[in-house]
Design a protein around this motif. Structure first.
Motif, mmCIF file in Angstrom:
data_model
loop_
_atom_site.group_PDB
_atom_site.id
_atom_site.type_symbol
_atom_site.label_atom_id
_atom_site.label_comp_id
_atom_site.label_asym_id
_atom_site.label_seq_id
_atom_site.Cartn_x
_atom_site.Cartn_y
_atom_site.Cartn_z
ATOM 1 N N GLN A 33 55.360 85.364 55.441
ATOM 2 C CA GLN A 33 56.736 85.519 54.999
ATOM 3 C C GLN A 33 57.129 84.201 54.349
ATOM 4 O OE1 GLN A 33 59.548 86.665 58.004
ATOM 5 N NE2 GLN A 33 61.228 86.858 56.557
ATOM 6 N N VAL A 34 57.418 84.234 53.079
ATOM 7 C CA VAL A 34 57.661 83.008 52.314
ATOM 8 C C VAL A 34 59.016 82.412 52.698
ATOM 9 C CG1 VAL A 34 57.916 82.041 50.007
ATOM 10 C CG2 VAL A 34 56.248 83.871 50.416
ATOM 11 N N VAL A 37 59.190 77.995 47.987
ATOM 12 C CA VAL A 37 58.182 77.789 46.945
ATOM 13 C C VAL A 37 58.653 76.628 46.082
ATOM 14 C CG1 VAL A 37 57.340 80.165 46.871
ATOM 15 C CG2 VAL A 37 59.263 79.503 45.418
ATOM 16 N N VAL A 64 53.390 77.593 48.013
ATOM 17 C CA VAL A 64 54.056 78.434 49.006
ATOM 18 C C VAL A 64 54.030 77.791 50.387
ATOM 19 C CG1 VAL A 64 54.057 80.709 50.119
ATOM 20 C CG2 VAL A 64 53.338 80.497 47.728
ATOM 21 N N SER A 65 55.127 77.942 51.123
ATOM 22 C CA SER A 65 55.144 77.621 52.557
ATOM 23 C C SER A 65 55.870 78.742 53.281
ATOM 24 C CB SER A 65 55.842 76.283 52.827
ATOM 25 O OG SER A 65 57.232 76.374 52.554
ATOM 26 N N GLY A 66 55.503 78.954 54.534
ATOM 27 C CA GLY A 66 56.155 80.017 55.287
ATOM 28 C C GLY A 66 55.464 80.281 56.610
ATOM 29 N N GLY A 95 53.150 83.927 44.444
ATOM 30 C CA GLY A 95 53.988 83.084 45.290
ATOM 31 C C GLY A 95 55.479 83.328 45.183
ATOM 32 N N GLU A 98 58.944 87.495 48.522
ATOM 33 C CA GLU A 98 59.359 87.340 49.917
ATOM 34 C C GLU A 98 58.174 87.337 50.864
ATOM 35 O OE1 GLU A 98 63.779 88.997 50.458
ATOM 36 O OE2 GLU A 98 62.344 90.581 49.921
ATOM 37 N N ALA A 100 53.664 86.961 50.664
ATOM 38 C CA ALA A 100 52.534 86.649 49.800
ATOM 39 C C ALA A 100 51.259 86.608 50.630
ATOM 40 C CB ALA A 100 52.743 85.306 49.101
ATOM 41 N N CYS A 102 47.040 85.213 50.834
ATOM 42 C CA CYS A 102 46.166 84.138 50.370
ATOM 43 C C CYS A 102 44.883 84.155 51.193
ATOM 44 C CB CYS A 102 46.864 82.786 50.532
ATOM 45 S SG CYS A 102 45.892 81.368 49.960
ATOM 46 N N ALA A 120 56.433 73.066 50.899
ATOM 47 C CA ALA A 120 56.224 73.786 49.642
ATOM 48 C C ALA A 120 56.050 72.838 48.463
ATOM 49 C CB ALA A 120 57.391 74.730 49.381
#
Length: 326
Positions: A33-34, A37, A64-66, A95, A98, A100, A102, A120
């Motif tokens: 869940q992002v 970004v 991206v971070s989340g 990215g 809502e 993403a 990877c 991010a």
């Protein structure tokens, strides 16, 4: 879920906010869940160029971070609830959404003390700077390193990392970035529009010239800076390749290096991709320990993402622009 999708590779006017299905991770992937970004020049360039593997409309976005929500059946190193960051494979991107997915081997874990906005900001610019300073130059204490385009993301991280390596760092950047670069520890800042760069470098190095240059501007810039590098020195090209622009210092036995982060997935081995995750771990730890500034200078909501990219393209910003979800 909401996503920003590029309908065709003809610029930012073709980036649309739309709804689509939440992605499901493959066996070797994770879904997150992002939370945030960050924006990079590569984003608006890809909006113009596209990518050979994209099918339009294409969700773009790389940094991206989340929080992990789901893992593929072969993933053992992550679980739901883990806080992570990653640089997305440009061939699939995804990215600006809502949620993403990877490949798990490219993902870095972040500590609870590091906020998602800072995390991010690290991948694209931070990874490129790390590769330039540590992988290519193997910077050492006492070396003299000049960094062009130091006001940008890669340049700003490179200044900080080179200082952490003990080098003498000369940041070449527009006036608006000077105060921030001095705070990062740059030994001198040089305005390419007002100062005689060559004379300032000669003065600062006491006629010994530079051990190396990290060029974050262009092949033309790198060519001009090559004349200021000493014998057996190094130059790292980040923003461009030399192509048809000749080096001015062809008798100095210079070593030329290229940083092409976007090519890691297409041309690298699994070890190279693991290395990205290792860099992410190292950078996030440095930020959490207060040794590295993530350079987040502006935060915008998800619906204003295109506005942020326009600002980035106009070069009217300083530091990193980060987009956050509600």
């Amino acid at each position: 879920m909401n996503v920003w999708r590029l309908t065709k590779p003809e610029g930012l006017t073709h980036l649309k906010l739309e709804e689509t299905e939440k992605p499901t991770p493959n066996s070797d992937e994770i879904c997150i869940q992002v939370a945030a970004v960050s924006l990079n020049p590569m984003d608006y360039k890809l909006a113009n160029w596209g990518y050979a593997t994209w099918n339009y409309p294409q969700v773009i976005g790389l940094d991206v971070s989340g929080t992990v929500t789901e893992v593929g059946k072969d993933v053992v190193q992550f679980k739901a609830g883990d806080r992570v960051l990653f640089f997305a494979d440009p061939r699939t991107a995804g990215g600006f959404a809502e949620f993403a997915t990877c490949k798990a081997n490219a993902v870095s874990r972040i500590s609870d003390s590091l906020d998602f906005q800072q995390a991010a900001a690290l991948p694209c610019a931070g990874y490129s700077a790390w590769m330039a300073v540590y992988d290519k130059l193997q910077a050492k204490p006492g070396q003299h390193i000049a960094i062009t385009g130091a006001g940008g993301g890669v340049g700003g991280f490179a200044v900080q990392l080179a200082k952490l390596a003990g080098a003498h760092v000369y940041a070449i950047a527009d006036q608006q970035h000077h105060e921030r670069l001095l705070q990062y520890g740059a030994d001198a800042v040089i305005d390419p529009h007002k100062d005689n760069v060559a004379m300032r470098i000669i003065e600062l190095t006491e006629d010994h010239l530079l051990h190396s240059v990290i060029d974050c501007v262009s092949a033309k810039s790198g060519s001009m800076m090559s004349a200021l590098i000493r014998y057996n020195g190094h130059i790292v090209m980040v923003a461009d390749q030399f192509n048809q622009v000749p080096l001015l210092a062809t008798t100095k036995a210079l070593s030329l290096h290229e940083v092409a982060l976007h090519g890691t997935f297409a041309h690298g081995t699994p070890e190279h991709i693991y290395h990205l995750a290792d860099i992410g771990n190292s950078l996030s730890n440095l930020v959490a320990e207060g040794k590295l500034d993530a350079m987040v200078t502006e935060v915008l909501p998800f619906e204003r993402l295109v506005e942020g990219l326009e600002k980035l393209k106009a070069m009217s910003h300083s530091g990193k622009i980060v987009i956050v979800m509600d």
